[in-house]
Every structure is written in C-alpha cells, then in structure tokens.
Design an enzyme around this catalytic site. Structure first.
Site, PDB file in Angstrom:
ATOM      1  N   ASP A  13       0.822  -1.229   0.000  1.00  0.00           N
ATOM      2  CA  ASP A  13       0.000   0.000   0.000  1.00  0.00           C
ATOM      3  C   ASP A  13       0.850   1.271   0.000  1.00  0.00           C
ATOM      4  OD1 ASP A  13      -2.265  -1.708   0.423  1.00  0.00           O
ATOM      5  OD2 ASP A  13      -1.718  -1.779   2.541  1.00  0.00           O
ATOM      6  N   LYS A  16       2.094   2.410  -4.993  1.00  0.00           N
ATOM      7  CA  LYS A  16       2.731   1.929  -6.229  1.00  0.00           C
ATOM      8  C   LYS A  16       1.864   2.234  -7.438  1.00  0.00           C
ATOM      9  CE  LYS A  16       2.850  -2.191  -4.569  1.00  0.00           C
ATOM     10  NZ  LYS A  16       2.441  -1.879  -3.191  1.00  0.00           N
ATOM     11  N   GLY A  40      -4.373  -4.017  -4.198  1.00  0.00           N
ATOM     12  CA  GLY A  40      -5.363  -3.029  -4.629  1.00  0.00           C
ATOM     13  C   GLY A  40      -4.667  -1.741  -4.978  1.00  0.00           C
ATOM     14  N   HIS A  41      -4.784  -1.347  -6.218  1.00  0.00           N
ATOM     15  CA  HIS A  41      -4.196  -0.074  -6.635  1.00  0.00           C
ATOM     16  C   HIS A  41      -5.317   0.914  -6.844  1.00  0.00           C
ATOM     17  CE1 HIS A  41      -0.301  -1.582  -7.017  1.00  0.00           C
ATOM     18  NE2 HIS A  41      -0.344  -2.036  -8.236  1.00  0.00           N
ATOM     19  N   GLN A 223       1.926  -5.712  -3.328  1.00  0.00           N
ATOM     20  CA  GLN A 223       2.357  -5.805  -1.919  1.00  0.00           C
ATOM     21  C   GLN A 223       3.762  -5.220  -1.744  1.00  0.00           C
ATOM     22  OE1 GLN A 223       1.166  -9.188  -3.143  1.00  0.00           O
ATOM     23  NE2 GLN A 223      -0.898  -8.581  -2.656  1.00  0.00           N
TER      24      GLN A 223
END
Ligand code: GDP
Length: 427
Positions: A13, A16, A40-41, A223
């Site tokens: 988180d 990225k 999750g982006h 990650q």
C-alpha cells in the site's frame, strides 16, 4: 533498452499504483508478476478514479501492452469485472495478455482462506480472504489449475474432478462445510475460459520479443518486500514474492535484463493486519496519519496500522532488491506534523542494531530508535520542484536518502499524476 521494476518498499500500500501510472506514460510494456486480487491499486487519472486489483495500471495508456504474468494467481470473475469497467470507460483492452501458466483461483480457495483464518484464532495472519494463499498452496502442491486449462474441456474436467473431490473431502470432513458442485464450477470456469481466451497467451514470449525490440518495460510489483514469503516478517507475510526475485520467476525474465529497480515507500509507514511493525505510532499520531492519508485498505476497507518511516527496513529492502532509486509518496500527509521521525536503528536489550532479522521473536522485542526533526507545517500539495519544498521537508528527504543510501527519484505530494516532483527521469 530499459527494464525498470517498481516494487513495494514497505509493507504494501505504498502508492505503487500512482507511481506506476505516472511511469507508464513512457513505458511500452507493463507486466505484473505476483499476487492476485488481494493487491489493490487506486489510480486517479483523467478517465476517473479506478480501484484495480489485477489489471496493470498501464492499461490506461493507449500504447502500452499489459501483461499478467505466470506468477500471478487470477480470479477470473474479478478479472472480467475489471474488464467490464474498463470497457464502460471506453478504455481499449485488446492489449491485455494473461499468461497461460498463471494459476486460477477456484471457488473453494476463498472459502478455505476464511475457514483457515478462523481456525487460527488469535494467531490469524490477516489475509484478505480472497483465496490467494490457498491458490498458491495448490500451485506448490502441483494440483492447481492454470489459465490454459480453462481452454480445454477435457483437461479442465479431469483436473477439476480430481481437485473438487479432494477439496470437498476437506470442506466436509475437516470444516463441516457443505460440498461444492463440480458441475457448476466446471461450467462456470469453461465460460470464463471462453470469455478470456483472446487474452490468454505465452506471455514470456511477448516479453522476450519486447526485449529483442528494445522496448521500455515496466515490471509492476504488488504488496511489499516486508511481506515477501521468504524475506518478510514470516509468518505474517503474503504467499508470493513481491521482491525482485519474484519478477524473474513470475514473468520468465532473466535477472540480468532488469537494470533498474525502484522501491516505492511512503514518507511514513503503514501495515495491514497482524505482525511485527517496529515503528507503529501511538494512538493519537497513528490516527492523524490514518485520517489524513486515508489509510484504509483498497481491498478490504480495513484500517491500516500507521507509524514512522523505518529507514532500517528501507535499507534492508534496498540491499535485498538491488534498489537504485526511491519514490517517496504521500509526503503531503506529514504536512501538519510539528515533528517528523525517522527510525535509524532498533534497540535490542542494551544494544542498537541496524539490520532486519527474519526471526519473529527478535522482531517483537525490538524498539525503534528515532531521529526527530521539525515538521514543515505547510502544504506541499502545489509543489512541483524539490527546491520549492519547505526547507524542513528537504532536510527530511535528504536524511532519508543519506541513511538509506539511495537517491529519491520521485516525490509524490498528492494522489493525482501532476502532484509529483520528478527528480530523475526513469526511462
Ligand atoms: P498501492 O497498492 O501501493 O498502489 O497503494 P494504495 O492504492 O493502497 O494506496 C495509495 C493511496 O494513496 C491511493 O488512494 C492513492 O490515490 C493515494 N496516494 C498515492 N500517492 C499519494 C500522495 O502522494 N499523497 C496522497 N495524499 N495520496 C496519495
């Protein structure tokens, strides 16, 4: 020719998604190499705000080829859902290719993920219940189903029969859970195969061709290194290798072809779920960072644990991955802090150590040693050049560079593309 990897430099988180989105404007190929839809982006761009879990953020740049590598585990329904959203926004998806060797998440994987977590009680790892761990377990146990299997009725039926029978025994006999229907799973996954067939390829060959043509290739990690299965804070880790080795095995790209590795780190630290987190801040400070940084999981909505920048962990990440540049994100979240801290060492009994250990016991007995600096207490959101940052912010960033021993190429001061300070061109 440049192959640039962008990896998580902390516990995930790190932002990225934004950095990759920023860099894809210059990339020709963007490839994801590990994890699943537990990543999750959040990408904010002129098309809108997107919460992507599987598809590389490169999909928003019309010239970019996007690859989901063999190291990723794919939930076909989620992938199709993401494709639907992209189509609705008129974003072209023909350039998305999924490795035929990528493993597939099956309906019992999320169920087992949850049941296994529940059975761990107080020692639960804090997984996202997306079935990622159980899918990797089956891959390693050599019983998994791969994307290519979805394209062949007979192979799929034979492999599924074996697997569903075994999983149903586990579900019913160990967990007292109702069995799942082989017939339903078979039909559903055959249909997924039909829908995804235009995208399923030998992606290693696409990458090799791109290398031969000297294309600019961006490798996108999910990650972070501190969650790496081998080098993270085991057992509170993810089930794949977010560090650079994972890029080689998860895409089939030779290590010597990866010339540049950028680690993305926030100007502070966060961690989701249980496990060692030496620089976790006291309640009030953590709460402030959480609120200002919106530190709630993209995938689970869970509140993230928050704390100070850990330069010891960052140096470990740099050493392990051969990192040659840093991207520091969310500097703006510290704008109001009267004092900012950098952890420069860990106190262990009477000694101060400056390295990371893989022993859980040791991790838990460490306390951080901080260097405190005055905060800048003014907004950095509008700043676009390093020299225009408040002096205290410049000092803070220079100190990070010094301790970590790596130059900062990008500083992010807000979620939007333009809210960035670019100090080094990447491609
Ligand atoms: P990722 O998985 O590493 O991409 O990280 P996440 O997407 O979970 O978290 C990044 C969050 O921070 C997203 O909501 C981004 O829009 C946001 N973000 C990224 N960079 C910045 C920044 O520099 N400042 C602020 N305030 N938010 C940012």
């Amino acid at each position: 020719m440049t192959v640039q990897a962008v990896i998580g430099g902390q516990w995930g988180d790190e932002g990225k998604g934004k950095i990759v989105d920023l860099l894809t404007s210059r990339a020709e190929v963007v490839a994801r190499y590990q994890g699943g839809d537990n990543a999750g982006h959040t990408v904010v761009n002129p098309y809108g705000t997107f919460h992507m879990h599987l598809i590389p953020s490169g999909i928003f740049s019309s010239e970019v080829t996007c690859i989901i590598g063999n190291g990723v585990v794919v939930n076909p329904q989620r992938l199709i859902d993401e494709l639907v959203v992209l189509r609705q926004h008129k974003i072209s998806i023909e350039r998305l290719f999924i490795s035929e060797a990528a493993h597939v998440i099956l309906p019992f994987h999320p169920i087992l993920d949850q049941l296994e977590e529940e059975s761990r009680g107080n020692s639960s790892i804090g997984t996202t219940h997306r079935g990622i761990g159980p899918a990797y377990t089956d891959k390693a146990a050599r019983v998994g189903i791969r994307m290519v299997d979805l394209l062949d009725e007979e192979i799929l039926l034979s492999r599924l029969t074996q697997m569903v029978n075994a999983k149903n025994r586990l579900l019913t006999k160990v967990y007292n859970h109702p069995p799942l229907s082989l017939h339903e799973i078979y039909l559903k996954y055959l249909e997924y195969g039909r829908q995804l067939a235009p995208h399923i390829r030998d992606t290693r060959q696409i990458l090799m061709q791109a290398l031969r043509e000297d294309k600019r290739i961006l490798l996108e990690g999910a990650q972070g290194t501190m969650l790496d299965l081998d080098f993270g804070t085991y057992p509170y880790v993810t089930s794949s290798s977010p560090s650079i080795g994972g890029a080689c095995t998860g895409l089939g790209i030779p290590p010597a072809r990866i010339q540049r590795v950028m680690a993305v780190c926030k100007a502070y630290c966060t961690r989701v779920g249980a496990g060692p987190f030496p620089t976790e801040a006291e309640d009030e400070i953590a709460e402030g960072l959480r609120e200002r940084g919106h530190e709630f999981g993209t995938t689970t909505g869970r509140a993230r644990r928050c704390g100070w920048f850990d330069a010891v962990a960052a140096r470990y990440v740099v050493d392990l991955n051969g990192v040659n540049s840093l991207a520091i994100t969310k500097l703006d979240v510290l704008d109001e802090e009267p004092v900012v801290r950098i952890c420069t060492g860990y106190r262990l009994n009477d000694a101060v150590v400056d390295y990371v250990s893989t022993s859980q016991l040791l991790w838990e007995s460490l306390t951080p040693v901080y260097e405190d600096m005055p905060g800048w207490q003014s907004s950095t959101r509008q700043v676009r050049a390093f020299e225009d940052l408040p002096e205290q912010a410049q000092t803070f960033l220079r100190r990070i560079e010094e301790i970590v021993g790596t130059p900062i190429a990008i500083i992010s001061v807000g979620p939007k593309r333009e809210e960035s300070i670019i100090r080094q061109t990447v491609f």
